[in-house]
Every structure is written in C-alpha cells, then in structure tokens.
Design an enzyme around this catalytic site. Structure first.
Site, PDB file in Angstrom:
ATOM      1  N   GLU A 259       0.795  -1.235   0.000  1.00  0.00           N
ATOM      2  CA  GLU A 259       0.000   0.000   0.000  1.00  0.00           C
ATOM      3  C   GLU A 259       0.829   1.287   0.000  1.00  0.00           C
ATOM      4  O   GLU A 259       0.377   2.317   0.499  1.00  0.00           O
ATOM      5  CB  GLU A 259      -0.957   0.014   1.180  1.00  0.00           C
ATOM      6  CG  GLU A 259      -2.044  -1.040   1.066  1.00  0.00           C
ATOM      7  CD  GLU A 259      -3.206  -0.821   2.023  1.00  0.00           C
ATOM      8  OE1 GLU A 259      -3.025  -0.097   3.004  1.00  0.00           O
ATOM      9  OE2 GLU A 259      -4.281  -1.371   1.753  1.00  0.00           O
TER      10      GLU A 259
ATOM     11  N   GLU B 123      -6.702  -7.733  -0.789  1.00  0.00           N
ATOM     12  CA  GLU B 123      -7.370  -7.555   0.509  1.00  0.00           C
ATOM     13  C   GLU B 123      -8.769  -7.018   0.266  1.00  0.00           C
ATOM     14  O   GLU B 123      -9.002  -6.272  -0.695  1.00  0.00           O
ATOM     15  CB  GLU B 123      -6.623  -6.538   1.397  1.00  0.00           C
ATOM     16  CG  GLU B 123      -5.283  -7.008   1.901  1.00  0.00           C
ATOM     17  CD  GLU B 123      -4.622  -5.987   2.837  1.00  0.00           C
ATOM     18  OE1 GLU B 123      -5.340  -5.260   3.549  1.00  0.00           O
ATOM     19  OE2 GLU B 123      -3.383  -5.921   2.823  1.00  0.00           O
TER      20      GLU B 123
HETATM   21  C1  GAL Z   1      -4.861  -2.718   4.835  1.00  0.00           C
HETATM   22  C2  GAL Z   1      -3.478  -3.189   5.218  1.00  0.00           C
HETATM   23  C3  GAL Z   1      -3.504  -4.368   6.156  1.00  0.00           C
HETATM   24  C4  GAL Z   1      -4.498  -4.125   7.247  1.00  0.00           C
HETATM   25  C5  GAL Z   1      -5.834  -3.901   6.630  1.00  0.00           C
HETATM   26  C6  GAL Z   1      -6.933  -3.781   7.643  1.00  0.00           C
HETATM   27  O1  GAL Z   1      -4.858  -1.425   4.393  1.00  0.00           O
HETATM   28  O2  GAL Z   1      -2.763  -3.520   4.071  1.00  0.00           O
HETATM   29  O3  GAL Z   1      -2.235  -4.588   6.693  1.00  0.00           O
HETATM   30  O4  GAL Z   1      -4.108  -3.029   7.990  1.00  0.00           O
HETATM   31  O5  GAL Z   1      -5.784  -2.705   5.882  1.00  0.00           O
HETATM   32  O6  GAL Z   1      -8.166  -3.816   6.997  1.00  0.00           O
END
Ligand code: GAL
Length: 716
Positions: free
Chosen positions: A370, A442
């Site tokens: 990110e 994610e």
């Molecule tokens: C993302 C991140 C993860 C975690 C997640 C929580 O932005 O890459 O490590 O923090 O959010 O939803």
C-alpha cells in the site's frame, strides 16, 4: 558430508543490554535460561503498551564445536526481530537488519576447536532504518530470536546454492543450476521420490557454476489437490544438498490464473504469523498448523504472507499440502530514504534466494504494501526479482491508477458495506483501457471488524459480506482471485484496531477458532472432500434485534436442507443460486419459518442432503445446559521443544459450542511449558492452549467452576 546442527537449546538471555556481554569471560549468571524460538517479552492477550517489547536485549550461548581443518561453519539465524549483531568469542562477525530473512554468517575464522561463546545483541526497537518501520504499522513485529538457529558444517568445497525450475510442464523438464565454492568438480543431480530414481545426470562445474537440464521426465505434476513432491539431491565429492521440488506451471493472465494450464479461481486469506502472548516466537508445529488450518479448516487455495516472508516451516507445509503462497517483502505503507530502499532491495534478494524452489510460492510481492508510487525504486525491485527467478511479480497497492510496473496488478479493494458491487471492476482500478493480470489482495478487514463473541447479527453480516465478495470475484474472469483480510485476529499498534491492541479482522479469532465467516470459505469445497454444514446461529429467540433467528444463513455444500422445528411440519430449503450464482456452493438462507413470537421457543433439527441422501445433522436446544469441556489435540506430530495446540470448547448437551459461555477455566500442565496464563476466560465459548513440550509425557487438564475436569495425555 554436510551436517546441520540445531542450536535452539541452551541459551542465556537478559532483557537488558550489558556492557561487554560479548566478552567470553563475561559473567552471565544473572541471565535467564531460555530456548528458541524465544520472545524478548511475553505479553498479555490484549491491553498492553505497544512499546513493551521495544528494547535491546542480549543472548549468549556457550557451545563446544569440533573444529576440523578443511571445514566451513555457517551459523544461520532464521529470524531475529528487528536488528541483530553477532559476536563469536568476543569478536564482531556481522549485523542484520531484517526480522524475516535469514541472517547467515560464516564463522569459521572466529571459532576454536572446543568451547566457544556466541553472543547476539538483539535490538527490538522499531528502528526507522529497518523496514517496515519509519511510519505507522498495523501489526507488531515483537522482539527476540524468534525462529530456529542452525549451525551448518560443510567441507570447504561446498554447494552454495541449488536452484531448480521447469519451463515446460508438458515436456516435464527440469533445469537445475548449482553454485559451488572451490575448484571445478563433478556434480551429480538425482531426482528421487520414495526411494525411486526418476532422473540422474552429472556435469563438471565451471568457475563455481554447474547446470543440468532434464527433459521428458516421468513425473507427476504438483497441484493443489495432489501436491506431489520430489527430492532433488545434488552431490559433489565433499558435499550433498537436497531440496523438495514440485513440477508445476503457474501463470497469471488477462483471463485469470492458470495452474498447470488449467484455470484456477484463487480464493484466499491473508495471514499474520503472530500468536497470543508470544507474538512471533512459535516453533515449527504452530507454523505447520496455520497452513493446515488455512487449507483444511478454511478451505482456501491461496494465502498471502502479509506483509513479510513467513517461517520456512510454514512454506514447507504449504508445499506438502498444496496451498499456494503469495509472498512479499516486509513493509507497510511507508518508504524510507535511500539506505532504507537499499535494505528493501536486499530483502527482495534474500526472500527470493531463500524461497525460489518452493512450488507453493507463485508470486513475489516486490512493492511495499500500500505504498505510493516510486518509479525508480520499484523498477529496481522488479528487475532484481526477475533476475533471480522466473516467477511473476506483483505489488500491492490501494491507490487506483497507480503505476503498474509489475506483472500482476494487485490491489487492496476496500469497498464500504453499503456500496455495490462489493469489489470494483478491474479497469476502474487499473485506469487502463485493456485487461491485465489482476488480483484482489485484501477486502473487508477494517471495513467491518467483528469479534468472535459479538452480537450474532454482526457475525452473520460479516460472513454474508465475505460471501458476496467471493461471489463477485468468481463472476469476472479477469479477476484471478480475491484474498480476504484476514485469516486470524492479530495484535497491533495503538493506531489500529480496538484500543485493546487487537485488530478483530479475522474470519477466525486470535486463537484460530472460527467465526461464521470462516464457513463461507470452507463450504466452497467439494463435498467429496468433506461435507460442510454450518448454520450461522446460536438458536436463540432474543439475540437478534427485534427477535428471532431470520434470516438464517447455513454455509454448506449440501444441496438441500430440511428444518424440523419441534412440533411443526418439516420445511425444505435450497442453496441460494439466485443471489450467489457464481459461488461453487451458495449458502442456504432460511428467510421464513413458522411464526413464533409470543409462543414457546422450541428445539430445532437441520438435516442436510446431497442427492436426497442424508449427509449431515445439526440439532439445537432451545434450553441449552452446560454439559462438558471438550479438549481436542490439534497437533499431529508432537515433538520435544515444539508446540502442541489443544482446542478447548464449552459444549451444551447437544455438543454445540456455548458462544457466550465466558466463565474462567484453569489450566494445569505437566511435562510442558504453558504459553500464556493458567487462568483464562473462554471467548466465543472457546480457547486454544499452546504448550511447549519439555518432556516425553505431557498431561494437560482443564476445569471450570461448573464444568468438570478434563485431561488429555500426550506421549511423544
Ligand atoms: C490494509 C493493510 C492491512 C491491514 C488492513 C486492515 O490497508 O494492508 O495490513 O491493515 O488494511 O483492513
């Protein structure tokens, strides 16, 4: 021949930094006796300060080494968090700036034949010169020598590296590239499985390199259902090194992901390698079991080792069971200065060199998770990865339209719960007018944190959204797959999670016990591999707002459900193909049932059928009575100084977990070290006990005020 000597036992540890602790004559009688994996500080389950483990500590080990002329001695630390300096017999050997990659030192010149003193300074501060640090990070990196340590003894002419790959799985070829020290010599490569030889060739090395190519091998392919592994044994006059290898091709294309030429929809979860109380410091079995949980209790086919290289044990197990891995370099949002970037490039190198023979690894993450675009930096990480290995690269981003330098466009797609569709169209995210290999890395996570003992409606919505997202991901050919955030709840910094230092983002809790969302994944498996039949309910009239249990989602791979609500006619229900047309096994959703408001709440039985054959039954009591504590040994191969997991559940008379039973349990252990406190509360009616075996006979007993003592005995 090569000897690998485990160095996990007999360490001395101090949680302070002592002057001259490296000195062989230093008096370490005030140090504690410890063994590895070791955490610099045991923590409570939650509500602790996120700086408690940030300090410099000292480790010492006195060891007799038989030093022989003509031999080389390599000491390999597999994980020290976050920065380490190694001293042997008082002399500085080297330092290492990454918690997740091997710290490997040739200590031949530093050791003597006889008694030696190995001393390690461990800096567990979140040093801004060590990735991922420099900004904020949504996870903890803990501290200590938290993975294994081995001494590798070889002759001075030794095999430095073996790299094996196939370019053509139809032809079943194998290329083996070997690098060696010393003079030009004969090298033999053998392919074996269960004592049978599948190929054998010899070559003479030239300037420390040898290359052997096999073709038309009669071998089976490695895939997720049939993960066949072969031993590739490389032999020289003075050394032998073997690796496990799986023949397979893995390719992300504009039409999705292909394993051995067949399209495979990737459905996965992210995993943090942390555990309650001891953070990262869990031995081999716990790493194996996390892989097993992902494969067999969550039913996913891919895991993302967010946000760093995992333990070698975890990847070894992924190879064995056929679980694909997306592995990435350490990092979280922040990019540091030039020295930091150089360290990150070293991490790309060390990660790939450690893991490029694993068939389970299908993708290298070479962008800081990110982070913003950084053209020069990411041009270099990609070039380096491509120079070391044939696998495709990806870089996980959250910003749409960010610069695409990798082979696979990987994006964290956090769509708010009220927005539809639940993932964005790939071209909206890439900003391109054509398709590219595309992977969602994610979703969910902080959009809908959910505790295992939350209100049922929240747990049900959590599961429903996971199902909607997977359904959508399965509907678009250009989406190779979607990897949810995340498998297990995890401890984190104050800037994230609830203020108890836990991110409740898992489909399982921190103890690896299931929330309803876990069944969304598990229920997608082929019923021939096991029937899944999981009603997402505790069967109570007054738990949900307004009352009742509707809508009642049953995550299952059966094709018909019959509900028998005590005293009423049976009613049949079917998978919801209308709303989940793309899921291999849509949930069965009970939206209507006989009116019950104001009448007596009754027992229920759900029957599950496949082709009209009864395959599953779940019965719920309207008046559950605490009946017993169940202790389940989850560890298949208990070993000395390794972990054993025992799952505890408080059950009612129908063997259902009593989700709100939070009464304390007392744990008594003999022959092993208990991880965490001996009096704990159940959470979601469950708990996991981890012990570290210290003797060959172990007994673990658990009791609570109202549930009688249960004991398990384990013999190693
Ligand atoms: C993302 C991140 C993860 C975690 C997640 C929580 O932005 O890459 O490590 O923090 O959010 O939803």
């Amino acid at each position: 021949m090569r000897q690998i000597i485990n160095f996990n036992l007999d360490w001395k540890y101090s949680n302070q930094n002592h002057q001259n602790f490296q000195n062989p004559t230093f008096d370490d009688s005030c140090f504690d006796d410890v063994y590895l994996p070791h955490t610099n500080k045991e923590l409570p389950l939650h509500y602790f300060s996120d700086t408690e483990f940030c300090f410099i500590s000292n480790y010492r080990k006195k060891v007799v080494i038989k030093k022989e002329v003509g031999k080389t001695y390599h000491l390999v630390f597999e994980g020290i968090s976050n920065y380490a300096e190694l001293y042997v017999n008082g002399k500085f050997v080297n330092s290492h700036k990454c918690a997740y990659t091997n710290f490997e030192c040739d200590i031949t010149a530093f050791i003597v034949d006889g008694k030696n003193v190995i001393a390690v300074l461990v800096d567990s501060n979140e040093r801004p010169d060590v990735p991922p640090f420099g900004g904020v990070v949504d996870y903890l990196c803990y501290g200590g020598i938290y993975r294994d340590v081995n001494l590798i003894v070889t002759s001075n002419d030794y095999i430095k590296d073996v790299y094996a790959f196939s370019t053509d799985v139809v032809d079943k070829d194998l290329h083996v590239e070997i690098s060696l020290t010393g003079r030009d010599q004969e090298v033999e490569v053998k392919i074996e499985k269960d004592g049978r030889t599948y190929g054998k060739q010899k070559a003479i090395s030239n300037n420390g390199k040898a290359k052997i190519v096999f073709s038309e091998l009669h071998v089976e392919l490695w895939d997720v259902d049939n993960p066949t592994l072969y031993d590739i044994i490389v032999r020289t006059n003075g050394d032998q090194k073997s690796i496990k290898y799986g023949f397979r091709s893995a390719k992300f294309t504009n039409d999705g992901f292909y394993l051995n030429g067949k399209r495979l929809q990737l459905m996965g979860l992210n995993r943090h390698q942390s555990f309650p109380y001891v953070g990262y410091a869990m031995p081999r079995n716990a790493q194996y079991e996390d892989a097993d949980i992902l494969k067999y209790e969550l039913g996913v086919n891919i895991v993302r080792s967010s946000h760093y290289p995992p333990s070698k044990h975890f990847i070894d197990r992924c190879d064995e069971i056929g679980l694909l891995v997306f592995e990435e370099i350490p990092g979280w949002n922040h990019i540091g200065d030039e020295a930091w970037k150089d360290q990150s490039l070293k991490n790309v190198h060390d990660m790939i060199m450690r893991d490029r023979n694993h068939p389970s690894v299908i993708l290298w993450g070479v962008r800081i998770n990110e982070s913003d675009d950084d053209h020069d930096f990411y041009t270099k990480t990609n070039a380096l990865a491509r120079s070391l290995d044939y696998r495709q690269t990806a870089g996980v981003r959250w910003k749409p339209h960010s610069e695409f330098l990798e082979d696979v466009f990987a994006i964290n797609d956090f769509v708010p719960l009220y927005e539809e569709p639940p993932l964005r169209e790939p071209r909206m995210e890439t900003g391109l007018d054509h398709d590219v290999p595309y992977l969602v890395t994610e979703y969910m996570g902080h959009m809908f944190p959910t505790k295992i003992n939350d209100q049922e409606a929240r747990l049900v919505r959590h599961a429903e959204r996971h199902a909607q997202i997977q359904n959508f991901a399965h509907s678009i050919k250009n989406i190779s797959g979607a990897i949810g955030w995340c498998a297990f709840d995890y401890n984190t910094h104050r800037h994230f999670g609830t203020n108890d230092k836990i991110c409740y983002h898992g489909v399982m809790d921190i103890f690896r016990n299931p929330k309803y969302a876990s069944y969304v994944y598990l229920s997608q498996k082929n019923p021939q591999e096991g029937v899944v039949f999981e009603p997402a309910t505790i069967w109570a009239f007054g738990e949900k707002d307004i009352g009742g249990v509707l809508p009642l989602f049953v995550y299952t791979n059966v094709d018909k459900l019959t509900m028998v609500f005590e005293g009423r006619d049976p009613i049949d229900y079917y998978p919801d193909k209308a709303n989940y047309p793309y899921l291999p096994h849509p949930p069965i959703i009970i939206k209507e049932m006989p009116e019950v408001w104001g009448s007596t709440w009754k027992d229920v039985v759900f029957y599950g059928y496949i082709n009209n054959k009864l395959v599953a039954t779940r019965a719920y009591s309207s008046n559950p009575i605490p009946s017993r504590l169940s202790l389940q040994i989850k560890t298949k191969q208990p070993r000395l100084f390794d972990s054993i997991r025992i799952k505890v559940s408080a059950l009612d008379e129908r063997d259902n977990v009593m989700k709100f039973y939070s009464e304390p349990i007392k744990i008594n252990v003999n022959g092993a070290r208990l991880v965490g406190p001996s009096t704990v509360s159940l959470s979601g009616g469950m708990y996991s006990i981890w012990v570290i075996a210290e003797q060959k006979h172990i007994s673990v007993s658990v009791e609570s005020e109202r549930l009688s003592l249960q004991t398990v005995e384990i013999d190693l």
